[in-house]
Write an enzyme that holds these catalytic residues in place. Structure first.
Site, PDB file in Angstrom:
ATOM      1  N   LEU A   1       0.829  -1.194   0.000  1.00  0.00           N
ATOM      2  CA  LEU A   1       0.000   0.000   0.000  1.00  0.00           C
ATOM      3  C   LEU A   1       0.864   1.245   0.000  1.00  0.00           C
ATOM      4  O   LEU A   1       0.577   2.219  -0.699  1.00  0.00           O
ATOM      5  CB  LEU A   1      -0.917  -0.002   1.229  1.00  0.00           C
ATOM      6  CG  LEU A   1      -1.875   1.188   1.383  1.00  0.00           C
ATOM      7  CD1 LEU A   1      -2.878   1.198   0.236  1.00  0.00           C
ATOM      8  CD2 LEU A   1      -2.600   1.120   2.723  1.00  0.00           C
TER       9      LEU A   1
ATOM     10  N   LEU B   1      -1.582   8.085  -6.621  1.00  0.00           N
ATOM     11  CA  LEU B   1      -2.408   9.202  -6.151  1.00  0.00           C
ATOM     12  C   LEU B   1      -1.630  10.511  -6.048  1.00  0.00           C
ATOM     13  O   LEU B   1      -2.144  11.563  -6.452  1.00  0.00           O
ATOM     14  CB  LEU B   1      -3.061   8.833  -4.820  1.00  0.00           C
ATOM     15  CG  LEU B   1      -4.020   7.636  -4.935  1.00  0.00           C
ATOM     16  CD1 LEU B   1      -4.503   7.196  -3.564  1.00  0.00           C
ATOM     17  CD2 LEU B   1      -5.196   7.963  -5.843  1.00  0.00           C
TER      18      LEU B   1
ATOM     19  N   VAL C   1      -9.910   6.125  -2.158  1.00  0.00           N
ATOM     20  CA  VAL C   1      -9.214   4.866  -2.415  1.00  0.00           C
ATOM     21  C   VAL C   1      -7.865   4.826  -1.707  1.00  0.00           C
ATOM     22  O   VAL C   1      -7.362   5.840  -1.245  1.00  0.00           O
ATOM     23  CB  VAL C   1      -9.017   4.625  -3.932  1.00  0.00           C
ATOM     24  CG1 VAL C   1     -10.344   4.571  -4.644  1.00  0.00           C
ATOM     25  CG2 VAL C   1      -8.127   5.712  -4.541  1.00  0.00           C
ATOM     26  N   GLU C   2      -7.277   3.618  -1.649  1.00  0.00           N
ATOM     27  CA  GLU C   2      -5.974   3.384  -1.018  1.00  0.00           C
ATOM     28  C   GLU C   2      -5.958   3.871   0.435  1.00  0.00           C
ATOM     29  O   GLU C   2      -4.965   4.427   0.911  1.00  0.00           O
ATOM     30  CB  GLU C   2      -4.850   4.083  -1.819  1.00  0.00           C
ATOM     31  CG  GLU C   2      -4.726   3.636  -3.257  1.00  0.00           C
ATOM     32  CD  GLU C   2      -4.120   2.254  -3.401  1.00  0.00           C
ATOM     33  OE1 GLU C   2      -3.779   1.650  -2.371  1.00  0.00           O
ATOM     34  OE2 GLU C   2      -4.007   1.778  -4.531  1.00  0.00           O
ATOM     35  N   GLY C   3      -7.052   3.667   1.130  1.00  0.00           N
ATOM     36  CA  GLY C   3      -7.163   4.147   2.507  1.00  0.00           C
ATOM     37  C   GLY C   3      -7.803   5.516   2.504  1.00  0.00           C
ATOM     38  O   GLY C   3      -7.184   6.503   2.112  1.00  0.00           O
TER      39      GLY C   3
END
Length: 559
Positions: free
Chosen positions: A119, A127, A245-247
């Site tokens: 991650l 991002l 997204v991605e946390g």
């Protein structure tokens, strides 16, 4: 993680092997509809003790070809009406060999660390790149539009309200570019900086949201009319995707930045935890005692250091550079000392409760984040040769970071559960109060002026912005109009002088004014042609899309 795997024996390629029988049902998975390999995290159990005497093995990660029997992909979501491949995947009683576990059988139960590291790499690339590209596009196009678009005979970029927003767009984009280079550079060095990428993910997506809002404010109606001429709308609609997204950003700010940073960035805490977990209790206790004494000395040093820094305002700190940015290095050193002190006090007094005091730990995370952002900006400035044209952007960015650090500290002190300790910490770190201020108006105006004219700093700051070559390309059209309007300024000054002398009437449409100027001999034929071409480009650039009745409905039916 609700998805499960059970260690068992099964058939694979005609042989009986030890493997895992999986059941999963996942949604919101990036690229799932078009993936060829699926990365799956699940809780692994070994009820038959085929791998050892432990039944609950823990989180495990495996790589599974999507062509494997039982793997279901293809269905997609439709996030924010965007062409973003995001969808579902599921499988029921899917048997895979143990070798498909990432790292092989020796790495079962070690999936959480893999998830965090994967991650961290992913969110440190995709991002932040999106946030930076958004900044490049918004900066170049908004500066161009603010110059081309006129109101009351003036470019709207000359109005202070627009300059405030345009200054913020430029300042944030400079920070974005600096963070992109520094964060991606760490990943290029084969590092897995989980804390840094969490900082980059949260703050870069939030910055892109802020500057897009400012860009919309300046473009006004030009920004909200969807169609081929609109270069902002789809990016604006896609912002919530990068936020979630991605946390999700709430999770990232409140749990991950300081939650991971408190142990990973501290010189002793992680080592103390490892010593406490040492299976050799005697050796672990000895190691822990040694670390604890060093930790106490470190904390005492931070206490007296923070007070000294506060009393002197950090002015006696050393700086690796001279010049206008030297003061920022001194202040960052001071704030780093203050953060170390507050983090130690928080862990000492709150212990495990600190992770549940999310708003409190998030503010410490904000301090850490803005220390990183300011450091990235200063490094970027140095790496680019200390360009004088960069200074307004550097000042704006770092002053904003220091202000946000002060604001985060203020919230931390006033909300610390033990109010007496909160006041004590504030007195140590800021004995004379928190005096950091946002960048002044002059700084925003200098940035705005730099973006309202062709320049090297404008090109460097927006080099990722795509510029089409055809007149029908929206970014190319705006850039051509911007350059044409600039090139026409000497001719426009001749017209203004003629109006002042009474040769040409004021407040006429520009095309009429150009013809009148030619009639009275103010402009030559070539100059008239240049101004008419400029006016044509300007009008095309500020125009918006329109559709005939029924055209949009027909498109919807075709889709």
């Amino acid at each position: 993680i609700p998805d499960t795997g059970v260690v068992c024996k099964g058939q694979f390629e005609g042989k009986e092997v030890i493997g895992i029988r999986l059941n999963w049902d996942k949604r919101y998975i990036t690229l799932a509809p078009v993936a060829t390999v699926l990365g799956l995290a699940f809780k692994l159990y070994d009820p038959e003790n085929l791998l050892g005497d432990k039944e609950d093995i823990g989180i495990t990660c495996a790589l599974i070809p999507t062509s494997h029997e039982g793997v279901q992909i293809g269905d997609r979501h439709f996030p924010m009406n965007m062409a973003f491949m995001n969808g579902t995947t599921y499988g029921k009683d899917v048997f895979i060999p143990l070798e498909w576990v990432i790292g092989g059988p020796a790495y079962v139960g070690r999936g959480w660390r893999m998830l965090v590291e994967c991650l961290s790499a992913g969110r440190g690339i995709s991002l932040p790149a999106l946030g930076t590209a958004t900044g490049h596009l918004a900066t170049r196009m908004t500066g161009a539009y603010a110059y081309v678009r006129q109101q009351f005979g003036l470019s709207i970029g000359k109005f202070e309200g627009v300059q405030e927003s345009l200054g913020r767009i430029g300042g944030l984009t400079y920070s974005l570019e600096a963070m992109r280079v520094m964060t991606a550079g760490a990943i290029d060095l084969k590092l897995s900086p989980s804390v840094v990428t969490a900082i980059a993910k949260y703050h870069m997506t939030e910055m892109s949201r802020t500057l897009l809002n400012d860009s919309f404010d300046i473009h006004a109606g030009r920004a909200i009319q969807c169609g081929p001429k609109n270069y902002l709308a789809h990016g604006y609609m896609g912002v919530p995707i990068s936020i979630t997204v991605e946390g999700a950003n709430i999770l990232t700010r409140n749990l991950m930045i300081f939650g991971q940073g408190a142990t990973r960035c501290h010189p002793y805490v992680l080592k103390e935890l490892e010593a406490a977990a040492n299976p050799d209790s005697e050796a672990g206790l000895k190691q822990f005692d040694e670390l604890l004494m060093k930790h106490v000395g470190f904390a005492l040093g931070n206490t007296f250091g923070a007070l000294f820094q506060g009393l002197t305002g950090g002015l006696l700190n050393s700086s690796p550079v001279a010049g206008e940015t030297a003061k920022y290095y001194k202040q960052l050193t001071r704030m780093s000392n203050g953060l170390a002190l507050c983090a130690d006090f928080s862990m000492l007094m709150l212990g495990g409760d600190l992770k549940r005091k999310e708003m409190l730990s998030a503010r410490l995370g904000d301090v850490l984040s803005h220390l990183y952002i300011a450091s990235a900006v200063l490094k970027f400035y140095e790496d680019n040769g200390r360009q004088v044209a960069d200074l307004p952007f550097v000042h704006y960015s770092v002053q904003r970071n220091l202000y946000e650090i002060g604001r985060a500290f203020a919230g931390f002190f006033s909300n610390f559960p033990n109010r007496l300790v909160g006041k004590l910490l504030k007195g140590l770190v800021f004995p004379f109060g928190i005096n950091y201020q946002l960048p002044d108006d002059e700084m925003a105006m200098q940035i705005s002026d730099a973006l309202l004219k062709p320049s090297v700093i404008r090109d460097r700051l927006t080099h990722l912005c795509y510029l089409g070559e055809g007149e029908n390309d929206p970014t190319g059209s705006m850039e051509q109009a911007f350059l044409a309007v600039h090139a026409a300024q000497p001719l426009m000054k001749k017209i203004f002088q003629a109006q002042k002398d009474g040769k040409i009437a004021r407040k006429l449409p520009l095309d009429v004014t150009i013809r009148k100027a030619a009639e009275v001999g103010v402009l030559t034929d070539d100059e008239v042609a240049q101004l008419e071409q400029m006016n044509k480009l300007r009008f095309a650039a500020i125009s918006v899309d329109s559709f005939k009745p029924g055209e949009l409905e027909a498109r919807a039916l075709q889709a």
